[in-house]
Design a protein around this motif. Sequence first.
Motif, PDB file in Angstrom:
ATOM      1  N   VAL A  69       6.263  -0.286  -0.287  1.00  0.00           N
ATOM      2  CA  VAL A  69       6.711   0.368  -1.515  1.00  0.00           C
ATOM      3  C   VAL A  69       8.100  -0.157  -1.828  1.00  0.00           C
ATOM      4  N   THR A  70       8.321  -0.551  -3.078  1.00  0.00           N
ATOM      5  CA  THR A  70       9.643  -1.019  -3.485  1.00  0.00           C
ATOM      6  C   THR A  70      10.246  -0.017  -4.454  1.00  0.00           C
ATOM      7  N   PRO A  82      12.579   2.621 -11.226  1.00  0.00           N
ATOM      8  CA  PRO A  82      11.735   1.443 -11.021  1.00  0.00           C
ATOM      9  C   PRO A  82      11.091   1.479  -9.633  1.00  0.00           C
ATOM     10  N   VAL A  83       9.765   1.474  -9.586  1.00  0.00           N
ATOM     11  CA  VAL A  83       9.043   1.463  -8.320  1.00  0.00           C
ATOM     12  C   VAL A  83       7.949   0.402  -8.383  1.00  0.00           C
ATOM     13  N   GLY A  84       7.525  -0.020  -7.228  1.00  0.00           N
ATOM     14  CA  GLY A  84       6.477  -1.020  -7.169  1.00  0.00           C
ATOM     15  C   GLY A  84       5.805  -1.005  -5.821  1.00  0.00           C
ATOM     16  N   ALA A  85       4.815  -1.840  -5.680  1.00  0.00           N
ATOM     17  CA  ALA A  85       4.093  -1.953  -4.413  1.00  0.00           C
ATOM     18  C   ALA A  85       3.567  -3.366  -4.267  1.00  0.00           C
ATOM     19  N   THR A  86       3.497  -3.797  -3.034  1.00  0.00           N
ATOM     20  CA  THR A  86       2.918  -5.090  -2.719  1.00  0.00           C
ATOM     21  C   THR A  86       2.193  -4.959  -1.386  1.00  0.00           C
ATOM     22  N   THR A  87       1.272  -5.855  -1.136  1.00  0.00           N
ATOM     23  CA  THR A  87       0.520  -5.804   0.114  1.00  0.00           C
ATOM     24  C   THR A  87       0.104  -7.203   0.544  1.00  0.00           C
ATOM     25  N   THR A  88      -0.117  -7.333   1.828  1.00  0.00           N
ATOM     26  CA  THR A  88      -0.642  -8.590   2.373  1.00  0.00           C
ATOM     27  C   THR A  88      -2.118  -8.448   2.721  1.00  0.00           C
ATOM     28  N   THR A 121       4.535  -3.348 -10.460  1.00  0.00           N
ATOM     29  CA  THR A 121       5.810  -2.676 -10.641  1.00  0.00           C
ATOM     30  C   THR A 121       5.792  -1.940 -11.975  1.00  0.00           C
ATOM     31  N   THR A 122       6.456  -0.808 -12.012  1.00  0.00           N
ATOM     32  CA  THR A 122       6.542  -0.002 -13.223  1.00  0.00           C
ATOM     33  C   THR A 122       7.741   0.930 -13.110  1.00  0.00           C
ATOM     34  N   ARG A 123       7.919   1.772 -14.078  1.00  0.00           N
ATOM     35  CA  ARG A 123       8.958   2.798 -14.032  1.00  0.00           C
ATOM     36  C   ARG A 123       8.270   4.155 -14.108  1.00  0.00           C
ATOM     37  N   VAL A 124       8.722   5.080 -13.272  1.00  0.00           N
ATOM     38  CA  VAL A 124       8.139   6.414 -13.242  1.00  0.00           C
ATOM     39  C   VAL A 124       9.218   7.458 -13.466  1.00  0.00           C
TER      40      VAL A 124
END
Length: 158
Positions: A69-70, A82-88, A121-124
């Motif tokens: 989680v970013t 601003p939040v986001g997510a990434t995965t491997t 990524t987006t803004r919440v």
Amino acid sequence: MSMNRRKALKTTGGFGVLGMFVAAGVITPQEARAQQAEWNKAAFEAKDVNGTVKALGGDAAAASDKVTVTGPDIAENGAVVPVGATTTLANVQMIALLVEKNPNALAAMFNLTADSEPFVTTRVKMGQSSDVYALVKADGKFHVAKKEIKVTLGGCGG
């Protein structure tokens, strides 16, 4: 055919962006209605991660170090965090962002294709400090990670 703004708004009124595609002839009205029907109301009304997973058709989400989680450690304004997510993980089908202490936990959900990079990524809006979860569906299984984000000024008038 020249279409002025007022006529375009009347034509697309109930559909928003999908209506613009209908007006432009990109998709048919039947396809637009089908895409709107895919919205999962139960998932967006769930109050926590487990409720969201169940609404999306899963049993439970396993904590994963392959999901990140970013977002900021401290958000000065909860109205635009601003939040986001990434995965491997491989074969990612969906990434969702949840804010634990919001009235409705699910803040955003992104369906991905096989050709997409598993990063969103987006803004919440956050009314108060809370854990933010990234929920990833990969190979039909749900994986989750969380990050605490502190809010100094609540996004809900706080």
